[in-house]
Design an enzyme around this catalytic site. Structure first.
Site, PDB file in Angstrom:
ATOM      1  N   HIS A   1      18.733  70.369 -35.457  1.00 15.86           N
ATOM      2  CA  HIS A   1      17.868  69.427 -36.193  1.00 15.86           C
ATOM      3  C   HIS A   1      17.504  68.252 -35.295  1.00 15.86           C
ATOM      4  O   HIS A   1      18.370  67.663 -34.670  1.00 15.86           O
ATOM      5  CB  HIS A   1      18.588  68.895 -37.440  1.00 15.86           C
ATOM      6  CG  HIS A   1      18.861  69.953 -38.449  1.00 15.86           C
ATOM      7  ND1 HIS A   1      19.874  70.879 -38.288  1.00 15.86           N
ATOM      8  CD2 HIS A   1      18.245  70.261 -39.626  1.00 15.86           C
ATOM      9  CE1 HIS A   1      19.875  71.708 -39.334  1.00 15.86           C
ATOM     10  NE2 HIS A   1      18.894  71.353 -40.148  1.00 15.86           N
TER      11      HIS A   1
ATOM     12  N   LYS B   1      17.417  78.739 -35.966  1.00 22.96           N
ATOM     13  CA  LYS B   1      16.786  77.776 -36.878  1.00 22.96           C
ATOM     14  C   LYS B   1      16.542  76.456 -36.144  1.00 22.96           C
ATOM     15  O   LYS B   1      17.483  75.856 -35.618  1.00 22.96           O
ATOM     16  CB  LYS B   1      17.655  77.520 -38.108  1.00 22.96           C
ATOM     17  CG  LYS B   1      17.015  76.485 -39.048  1.00 22.96           C
ATOM     18  CD  LYS B   1      17.903  76.110 -40.234  1.00 22.96           C
ATOM     19  CE  LYS B   1      17.273  74.959 -41.009  1.00 22.96           C
ATOM     20  NZ  LYS B   1      18.180  74.401 -42.014  1.00 22.96           N
TER      21      LYS B   1
ATOM     22  N   ASP C   1     -20.790  65.843 -51.323  1.00 20.17           N
ATOM     23  CA  ASP C   1     -20.413  64.738 -52.217  1.00 20.17           C
ATOM     24  C   ASP C   1     -21.572  64.289 -53.095  1.00 20.17           C
ATOM     25  O   ASP C   1     -21.441  64.161 -54.304  1.00 20.17           O
ATOM     26  CB  ASP C   1     -19.982  63.515 -51.399  1.00 20.17           C
ATOM     27  CG  ASP C   1     -18.502  63.549 -51.059  1.00 20.17           C
ATOM     28  OD1 ASP C   1     -17.760  64.280 -51.745  1.00 20.17           O
ATOM     29  OD2 ASP C   1     -18.088  62.857 -50.122  1.00 20.17           O
TER      30      ASP C   1
END
Length: 532
Positions: A147, A174, A355
């Site tokens: 991590h 991971k 728009d």
């Protein structure tokens, strides 16, 4: 710059081609179970299964009291789904602050008692994997994780990290990094696509959200979905419900086209609900995501493969986006702002503006409901004084659209110079926002707010005082969260016709959907989705 132009060449194998109902994605959905007691964990495990999880991550570090032998047996025996045990220490962002030997013993015991996976940190992985050598059950897998709560390293550094993790004997790699910019995620996609071993690659934070959804396209082993919003095991996790039902995760495969809304802020946007439902209803293989973008040029340069097929553009990028396009629709060019980009088959970016179409038609519909002024055959806007609040992209679009219909234009903006600039370009009057309260040259004017004043969470704000609204016969607000802004409530109380930004939103969305898919927009469905 990490472009992902060629990422997908490696990822188009192993596709489970499926029409509706058949799962395209082989990426698992894992629910983190983080309750403070085993009993509560068992309840959450049942909930996760009912929501559609494939796998449960049992976070032992969240338990207030833990008797390893008894509790692990209960959790494994009672689990309705395959289990992944994580006992995350504080030094890796978890809650466990006790003896390291006890922690690793508990993970070994989980393996012996029948866990399907355990997650162990890179720092202790060598030692841990050596200790279970020869004892590993056949179907059991070790995930080795790393991590990074600061940033996302370079592709080269990430590649080296994967090699280090593989060298420990990990079954699954991971990596979780942190997104400082949405382009950081491209580096993780590159790693998961080219990895030779099963890899979980996730990028934390709101800018990393796409890593958690598009991992199904780029070959990630699993993603995490929370049971409830706000209760996350890492920053930026979406809910299980959103993963499965908002993003149609099971239908995402290597050949799925990616669309999204580029903005800052962007999490409030309802566009993903609309387009993903629309895609599903017509059987179109696409996914539409929130894209929190700081620098649009950098974003478009990075995500330059044909797989990133089209984007809606919102505040504050409508003008900058125009400069990034290879071609721009002539109307959008004169407005000086776009709200949609499509990638042509040649790879060139084409920008246009939907728009003003959505807003002007909604305002005309509002007027024809009651006021028949203006020329009988022309637009009900003909000859009316049309006051636009805001001189940004949406303000320009509305001013241009109203001018085209024969209205006279006045621009009110916080900074007068910008109002003056737009008024000069388009041919109209300019005033500062502060002067708007005392501006009533005539009765029956039309007011259009194109700023974000009054948008959630600042729902008590309004660009104009209530007493000044008496001079207007119709008030339009481009803000659609909430649907009835304070401006519209005040206008309604003053006797004006009100037109919600929702009308503009739906109108411009029809056009974009058709550009994205080359299929007719499901108009009834769009209205139904927005009503809900």
């Amino acid at each position: 710059m990490d472009s992902i132009q060629n990422i997908l060449l490696a990822s188009s194998g192993g596709l489970q081609v499926g029409s509706k109902g058949v799962r395209r994605s082989s990426t698992l959905i894992c629910a983190p179970i983080m309750a403070e007691s085993v009993d509560k964990m068992l309840i959450d495990m049942g909930k996760a299964k009912a929501l559609g999880a494939d796998l449960l991550e049992i976070r032992l570090d969240h338990l207030k009291a833990f008797n390893d032998n008894v509790d692990l047996k209960t959790l494994i025996k009672e689990s309705p789904l395959p289990t992944l045990f994580t006992y995350r220490p504080k030094w890796e962002g978890g809650q466990y602050d006790g003896d390291e030997k006890d922690r690793l013993d508990a993970l070994r015991l989980a393996m012996e008692l029948g866990a399907d996976y355990i997650d162990v940190e890179l720092q202790v992985a060598h030692e841990f994997i050596d200790s279970i050598y020869g004892k590993k059950p056949e179907k059991f897998k070790v995930i080795v994780s790393s991590h990074n709560y600061q940033h996302t390293p370079s592709v080269e550094a990430l590649g080296n990290l994967v090699a280090r993790i593989q060298a420990t004997g990990a079954d699954i790699v991971k990596i979780a990094t942190t997104a400082l910019d949405i382009t950081d995620v491209a580096r993780i996609f590159k790693i998961t696509v080219h990895s030779q071993v099963p890899t979980i690659g996730l990028v934390m934070g709101e800018r990393g959200l796409i890593s958690r959804i598009l991992c199904a396209k780029f070959g990630g082993y699993l993603t995490f979905g929370t049971l409830d919003s706000g209760i996350v095991s890492a920053p930026g996790q979406p809910t299980m419900k959103d993963i499965l039902h908002l993003y149609n995760f099971a239908q995402i495969g290597p050949d799925t086209k990616v669309f999204g809304i580029i903005g800052k802020p962007v999490s409030h946007s309802k566009s993903p609900f609309l387009y993903n439902e629309g895609f599903k209803s017509v059987g179109f293989n696409g996914v539409y995501v929130h894209l929190l973008v700081d620098d649009i040029a950098k974003f478009l340069q990075t995500y330059s493969s044909m797989d990133f097929a089209g984007f809606s553009i919102t505040i504050p990028h409508k003008e900058a986006a125009l400069k990034c396009c290879d071609e721009v629709d002539p109307v959008a060019k004169s407005i000086g702002a776009i709200n949609c980009i499509i990638r042509r088959p040649t790879g060139k970016l084409f920008g246009f503006n939907t728009d003003y179409i959505g807003a002007i038609s909604a305002i005309e519909d509002g007027l024809t409901g009651s006021h028949k002024s203006g020329s009988i055959t022309g637009s009900p806007l003909g000859g009316r004084l049309f006051v636009v609040i805001g001189a940004g992209g949406a303000g320009k679009a509305l001013a241009y659209g109203a001018k085209q219909k024969g209205a006279r234009i006045a621009i009110a903006n916080r900074t007068y110079d910008r109002a003056r600039e737009l008024a000069d370009t388009i041919g109209g009057d300019a005033l500062s926002l502060a002067d708007l309260d005392n501006f009533h040259p005539e009765e029956g004017m039309i007011l259009a707010n194109t700023t974000s004043i009054g948008m959630q969470p600042k729902v008590d704000e309004t660009p104009i005082s209530k007493h000044a609204l008496r001079s207007y016969s119709l008030v339009f607000d481009a803000v659609y969260t909430p649907k009835m802004t304070r401006l519209l409530k005040d206008a309604e109380a003053s006797g004006a016709i009100v037109v919600s930004g929702l009308e503009m939103f739906i109108g411009q969305a029809y056009e974009q959907f058709e550009r994205f898919t080359e299929l007719p927009a499901p108009k009834e469905l769009f209205r139904k989705v927005m009503d809900n």
